[in-house]
Design an enzyme around this catalytic site. Structure first.
Site, PDB file in Angstrom:
ATOM      1  N   ASP A  35       0.878  -1.123   0.195  1.00 26.45           N
ATOM      2  CA  ASP A  35      -0.109  -0.084   0.068  1.00 26.45           C
ATOM      3  C   ASP A  35       0.834   1.212  -0.080  1.00 26.45           C
ATOM      4  O   ASP A  35       2.035   1.381   0.582  1.00 26.45           O
ATOM      5  CB  ASP A  35      -0.947   0.011   1.175  1.00 26.45           C
ATOM      6  CG  ASP A  35      -2.059   1.052   1.176  1.00 26.45           C
ATOM      7  OD1 ASP A  35      -2.429   1.401  -0.099  1.00 26.45           O
ATOM      8  OD2 ASP A  35      -2.699   1.206   2.116  1.00 26.45           O
ATOM      9  N   ASN A  37       1.292   3.465  -2.834  1.00 25.06           N
ATOM     10  CA  ASN A  37       1.687   3.879  -4.280  1.00 25.06           C
ATOM     11  C   ASN A  37       1.322   5.390  -4.542  1.00 25.06           C
ATOM     12  O   ASN A  37       2.034   6.110  -5.053  1.00 25.06           O
ATOM     13  CB  ASN A  37       1.288   2.956  -5.188  1.00 25.06           C
ATOM     14  CG  ASN A  37       1.796   1.725  -5.227  1.00 25.06           C
ATOM     15  OD1 ASN A  37       2.770   1.319  -4.274  1.00 25.06           O
ATOM     16  ND2 ASN A  37       1.225   0.604  -5.953  1.00 25.06           N
ATOM     17  N   ARG A  39       0.191   7.809  -2.533  1.00 21.66           N
ATOM     18  CA  ARG A  39       0.896   8.821  -1.762  1.00 21.66           C
ATOM     19  C   ARG A  39       2.314   8.930  -1.932  1.00 21.66           C
ATOM     20  O   ARG A  39       2.716  10.095  -2.039  1.00 21.66           O
ATOM     21  CB  ARG A  39       0.777   8.510  -0.136  1.00 21.66           C
ATOM     22  CG  ARG A  39      -0.646   8.799   0.191  1.00 21.66           C
ATOM     23  CD  ARG A  39      -0.811   8.112   1.691  1.00 21.66           C
ATOM     24  NE  ARG A  39      -1.476   6.645   1.593  1.00 21.66           N
ATOM     25  CZ  ARG A  39      -1.638   5.670   2.308  1.00 21.66           C
ATOM     26  NH1 ARG A  39      -1.249   5.888   3.735  1.00 21.66           N
ATOM     27  NH2 ARG A  39      -1.847   4.461   1.894  1.00 21.66           N
ATOM     28  N   ARG A  48      -0.923   9.488  -9.933  1.00 24.84           N
ATOM     29  CA  ARG A  48      -0.856   8.081  -9.135  1.00 24.84           C
ATOM     30  C   ARG A  48      -0.163   7.012  -9.915  1.00 24.84           C
ATOM     31  O   ARG A  48       0.317   6.046  -9.126  1.00 24.84           O
ATOM     32  CB  ARG A  48      -2.395   8.014  -8.830  1.00 24.84           C
ATOM     33  CG  ARG A  48      -2.997   8.851  -7.915  1.00 24.84           C
ATOM     34  CD  ARG A  48      -4.459   8.251  -7.580  1.00 24.84           C
ATOM     35  NE  ARG A  48      -4.411   6.760  -7.086  1.00 24.84           N
ATOM     36  CZ  ARG A  48      -4.168   6.508  -5.707  1.00 24.84           C
ATOM     37  NH1 ARG A  48      -4.005   7.481  -4.792  1.00 24.84           N
ATOM     38  NH2 ARG A  48      -4.406   5.100  -5.438  1.00 24.84           N
ATOM     39  N   HIS A  52       2.385   3.323  -8.967  1.00 24.69           N
ATOM     40  CA  HIS A  52       2.029   2.160  -9.083  1.00 24.69           C
ATOM     41  C   HIS A  52       3.415   1.297  -9.950  1.00 24.69           C
ATOM     42  O   HIS A  52       3.690   0.425  -9.502  1.00 24.69           O
ATOM     43  CB  HIS A  52       0.813   2.028  -9.980  1.00 24.69           C
ATOM     44  CG  HIS A  52      -0.389   2.148  -9.586  1.00 24.69           C
ATOM     45  ND1 HIS A  52      -0.633   1.710  -7.884  1.00 24.69           N
ATOM     46  CD2 HIS A  52      -1.742   2.925  -9.709  1.00 24.69           C
ATOM     47  CE1 HIS A  52      -1.689   2.370  -7.733  1.00 24.69           C
ATOM     48  NE2 HIS A  52      -2.333   2.891  -8.529  1.00 24.69           N
ATOM     49  N   ASN A  83     -11.040  -2.392  -5.319  1.00 26.78           N
ATOM     50  CA  ASN A  83     -10.417  -1.506  -6.012  1.00 26.78           C
ATOM     51  C   ASN A  83     -10.961  -1.170  -7.449  1.00 26.78           C
ATOM     52  O   ASN A  83     -10.542  -0.049  -8.124  1.00 26.78           O
ATOM     53  CB  ASN A  83      -8.787  -1.970  -6.324  1.00 26.78           C
ATOM     54  CG  ASN A  83      -7.906  -1.845  -5.130  1.00 26.78           C
ATOM     55  OD1 ASN A  83      -7.023  -2.856  -5.020  1.00 26.78           O
ATOM     56  ND2 ASN A  83      -8.165  -0.755  -4.182  1.00 26.78           N
ATOM     57  N   TRP A  84     -12.276  -1.821  -7.607  1.00 25.35           N
ATOM     58  CA  TRP A  84     -13.003  -1.299  -8.902  1.00 25.35           C
ATOM     59  C   TRP A  84     -13.579  -0.062  -8.633  1.00 25.35           C
ATOM     60  O   TRP A  84     -14.300   0.631  -9.599  1.00 25.35           O
ATOM     61  CB  TRP A  84     -14.147  -2.512  -9.284  1.00 25.35           C
ATOM     62  CG  TRP A  84     -13.612  -3.779  -9.357  1.00 25.35           C
ATOM     63  CD1 TRP A  84     -13.766  -4.834  -8.846  1.00 25.35           C
ATOM     64  CD2 TRP A  84     -12.756  -4.271 -10.858  1.00 25.35           C
ATOM     65  NE1 TRP A  84     -13.052  -5.985  -9.412  1.00 25.35           N
ATOM     66  CE2 TRP A  84     -12.651  -5.703 -10.739  1.00 25.35           C
ATOM     67  CE3 TRP A  84     -12.499  -3.664 -11.874  1.00 25.35           C
ATOM     68  CZ2 TRP A  84     -11.849  -6.268 -11.822  1.00 25.35           C
ATOM     69  CZ3 TRP A  84     -11.870  -4.136 -13.088  1.00 25.35           C
ATOM     70  CH2 TRP A  84     -11.601  -5.524 -12.700  1.00 25.35           C
ATOM     71  N   ARG A  86     -12.170   2.806  -7.881  1.00 23.63           N
ATOM     72  CA  ARG A  86     -11.136   3.589  -8.693  1.00 23.63           C
ATOM     73  C   ARG A  86     -11.603   4.126  -9.974  1.00 23.63           C
ATOM     74  O   ARG A  86     -12.212   3.256 -10.705  1.00 23.63           O
ATOM     75  CB  ARG A  86      -9.947   3.101  -8.463  1.00 23.63           C
ATOM     76  CG  ARG A  86      -9.455   2.722  -7.005  1.00 23.63           C
ATOM     77  CD  ARG A  86      -8.123   2.541  -6.851  1.00 23.63           C
ATOM     78  NE  ARG A  86      -7.596   2.084  -5.376  1.00 23.63           N
ATOM     79  CZ  ARG A  86      -6.520   2.182  -4.970  1.00 23.63           C
ATOM     80  NH1 ARG A  86      -5.130   2.481  -5.791  1.00 23.63           N
ATOM     81  NH2 ARG A  86      -6.262   1.853  -3.597  1.00 23.63           N
ATOM     82  N   ARG A 203       2.029  -4.774   6.348  1.00 23.12           N
ATOM     83  CA  ARG A 203       1.431  -3.792   5.436  1.00 23.12           C
ATOM     84  C   ARG A 203       2.125  -2.290   5.500  1.00 23.12           C
ATOM     85  O   ARG A 203       2.601  -1.961   6.420  1.00 23.12           O
ATOM     86  CB  ARG A 203       0.053  -3.521   6.096  1.00 23.12           C
ATOM     87  CG  ARG A 203      -0.834  -2.417   5.074  1.00 23.12           C
ATOM     88  CD  ARG A 203      -2.234  -2.038   5.571  1.00 23.12           C
ATOM     89  NE  ARG A 203      -2.942  -1.455   4.540  1.00 23.12           N
ATOM     90  CZ  ARG A 203      -3.989  -1.457   4.054  1.00 23.12           C
ATOM     91  NH1 ARG A 203      -4.942  -2.209   4.861  1.00 23.12           N
ATOM     92  NH2 ARG A 203      -4.670  -0.581   3.116  1.00 23.12           N
TER      93      ARG A 203
HETATM   94  C1  IPE Z   1      -5.489  -2.692  -0.283  1.00 23.36           C
HETATM   95  O1  IPE Z   1      -5.227  -1.361  -0.349  1.00 23.36           O
HETATM   96  C2  IPE Z   1      -5.511  -3.489  -1.566  1.00 23.36           C
HETATM   97  C3  IPE Z   1      -4.270  -3.583  -2.129  1.00 23.36           C
HETATM   98  C4  IPE Z   1      -3.041  -3.244  -1.646  1.00 23.36           C
HETATM   99  C5  IPE Z   1      -4.270  -4.298  -3.666  1.00 23.36           C
HETATM  100  P1  IPE Z   1      -6.201  -0.187  -0.434  1.00 23.36           P
HETATM  101  O2  IPE Z   1      -5.574   1.052  -0.793  1.00 23.36           O
HETATM  102  O3  IPE Z   1      -7.247  -0.602  -1.578  1.00 23.36           O
HETATM  103  O4  IPE Z   1      -6.990  -0.304   0.793  1.00 23.36           O
HETATM  104  P2  IPE Z   1      -7.848   0.669   1.666  1.00 23.36           P
HETATM  105  O5  IPE Z   1      -8.881   1.463   0.547  1.00 23.36           O
HETATM  106  O6  IPE Z   1      -6.724   1.514   2.296  1.00 23.36           O
HETATM  107  O7  IPE Z   1      -8.473  -0.009   2.578  1.00 23.36           O
HETATM  108  C1  IPE Z   2      -1.484   0.271  -3.473  1.00 25.67           C
HETATM  109  O1  IPE Z   2      -1.311   1.437  -3.366  1.00 25.67           O
HETATM  110  C2  IPE Z   2      -1.817  -0.324  -4.651  1.00 25.67           C
HETATM  111  C3  IPE Z   2      -3.407  -0.734  -4.957  1.00 25.67           C
HETATM  112  C4  IPE Z   2      -4.076  -0.714  -4.114  1.00 25.67           C
HETATM  113  C5  IPE Z   2      -3.227  -1.382  -6.262  1.00 25.67           C
HETATM  114  P1  IPE Z   2      -2.564   2.635  -3.249  1.00 25.67           P
HETATM  115  O2  IPE Z   2      -2.944   2.892  -4.715  1.00 25.67           O
HETATM  116  O3  IPE Z   2      -3.662   2.090  -2.644  1.00 25.67           O
HETATM  117  O4  IPE Z   2      -1.697   3.873  -2.735  1.00 25.67           O
HETATM  118  P2  IPE Z   2      -2.430   4.982  -1.677  1.00 25.67           P
HETATM  119  O5  IPE Z   2      -3.151   4.136  -0.589  1.00 25.67           O
HETATM  120  O6  IPE Z   2      -3.586   5.550  -2.427  1.00 25.67           O
HETATM  121  O7  IPE Z   2      -1.372   5.871  -1.227  1.00 25.67           O
HETATM  122 MG    MG Z   3      -4.139   2.370  -0.748  1.00 25.54          MG
END
Ligand code: IPE
Ligand code: IPE
Ligand code: MG
Length: 264
Positions: A35, A37, A39, A48, A52, A83-84, A86, A203
């Site tokens: 988690d 990426n 930020r 963003r 990734h 994540n869908w 997004r 995490r």
């Molecule tokens: C969890 O991260 C899912 C993955 C790392 C793929 P998220 O960023 O989606 O989780 P939340 O929204 O902070 O709970």
């Molecule tokens: C984790 O990074 C990757 C996926 C969930 C695919 P994020 O995209 O959730 O990054 P933050 O939490 O917005 O920083």
């Molecule tokens: Mg995240």
């Protein structure tokens, strides 16, 4: 611990850390919520998706390091069912990134004797992604080293729902009267059947939640949360997580020292 030639430390900090690790007490299964990426990118005034892209490098390092340490199983949370929610452009980018990763990294995966597994609901993935992951799984199916499970369109509750439905199906076929579900039945019908439960859950990015990841399997996992954002997570940081894990007193509800005075 003595490390394989391929993992010779690249700097002093790494060397110090790796020397402290007890090679006989490594986790059997590490699960990672990758988690932060987004930020990471925002801090650099980048879009963003740049986060990734940078996160892929961390995944590559961690996969290779775990394989060479002979960790039997590694699960990476790549895309959750939630994540869908997004924006489509971000989802499309993530799917493309995954396909590129598989195409480029397959030789490395093969070289490290890694067996690739995908956990989640494949039917809801775009067809091209599904085809690519199925091909990659087939090509690595006879590898005997580390099992690498990539959680893709994964939800912990959905996994339990799917497991219960499979159990019900089996019960219908064999006659409901004989059906008796125990913990083993449930474990064997999860996407992760055949993998040991994770004993270490990492995490990154400081979030103190499990976000619907491996709900059944992490019952007794040691949880390690680091403020580090996933693209900044290095081999040295993995070593730190392993050292922290080795300091834990895993009591499983019992007592470490059974010679303690119990009553007055
Ligand atoms: C969890 O991260 C899912 C993955 C790392 C793929 P998220 O960023 O989606 O989780 P939340 O929204 O902070 O709970
Ligand atoms: C984790 O990074 C990757 C996926 C969930 C695919 P994020 O995209 O959730 O990054 P933050 O939490 O917005 O920083
Ligand atoms: Mg995240």
């Amino acid at each position: 611990m003595n490390v394989p030639e391929s993992l010779k430390p690249s700097n002093l900090a790494e060397e110090r850390l790796v020397r402290e690790i007890d090679g006989t007490r490594l986790p059997q299964h590490i699960a990672v919520i990758m988690d932060g990426n987004g930020r990471w990118a925002r801090k650099r005034h980048l879009p963003r998706v740049a986060g990734h892209r940078a996160g892929v490098q961390s995944a590559r390092t961690i996969i290779e390091t775990c394989a060479r340490l002979h960790i039997p199983a590694l699960t990476l949370y790549a895309f959750s069912m939630e994540n869908w929610r997004r924006p489509k452009a971000e989802i499309d980018f993530l799917m493309r990134l995954l396909r590129d990763y598989l195409r480029r990294e397959l030789p490395v995966i093969q070289r490290n004797n890694i067996r690739l597994l995908i956990i989640g609901r494949p039917d809801q993935l775009p067809e091209a992604v599904r085809n690519d992951v199925e091909r990659a799984m087939a090509q690595t199916a006879s590898n005997t080293g580390m099992k690498l499970a990539v959680a893709l369109n994964y939800g912990g509750r959905a996994e339990l729902v799917d497991a219960f439905n499979r159990i019900l199906d089996q019960a219908r076929q064999t006659g409901l009267a004989d059906a008796l579900v125990d913990e083993e039945t449930i474990s064997q019908n999860l996407y992760t059947a055949g993998l040991p439960d994770p004993d270490l859950l990492i995490r990154t990015s400081g979030e103190m939640r499990v976000s619907n990841f491996l709900l059944w399997q992490i019952a007794y996992a040691e949880i390690y949360v680091t403020e580090t954002l996933w693209p900044d997570f290095t081999r040295a940081q993995l070593y730190e997580a392993l050292l922290d894990f080795q300091k834990r007193d895993r009591r499983y509800g019992g007592l470490t020292d059974s010679r303690q005075k119990i009553t007055a």
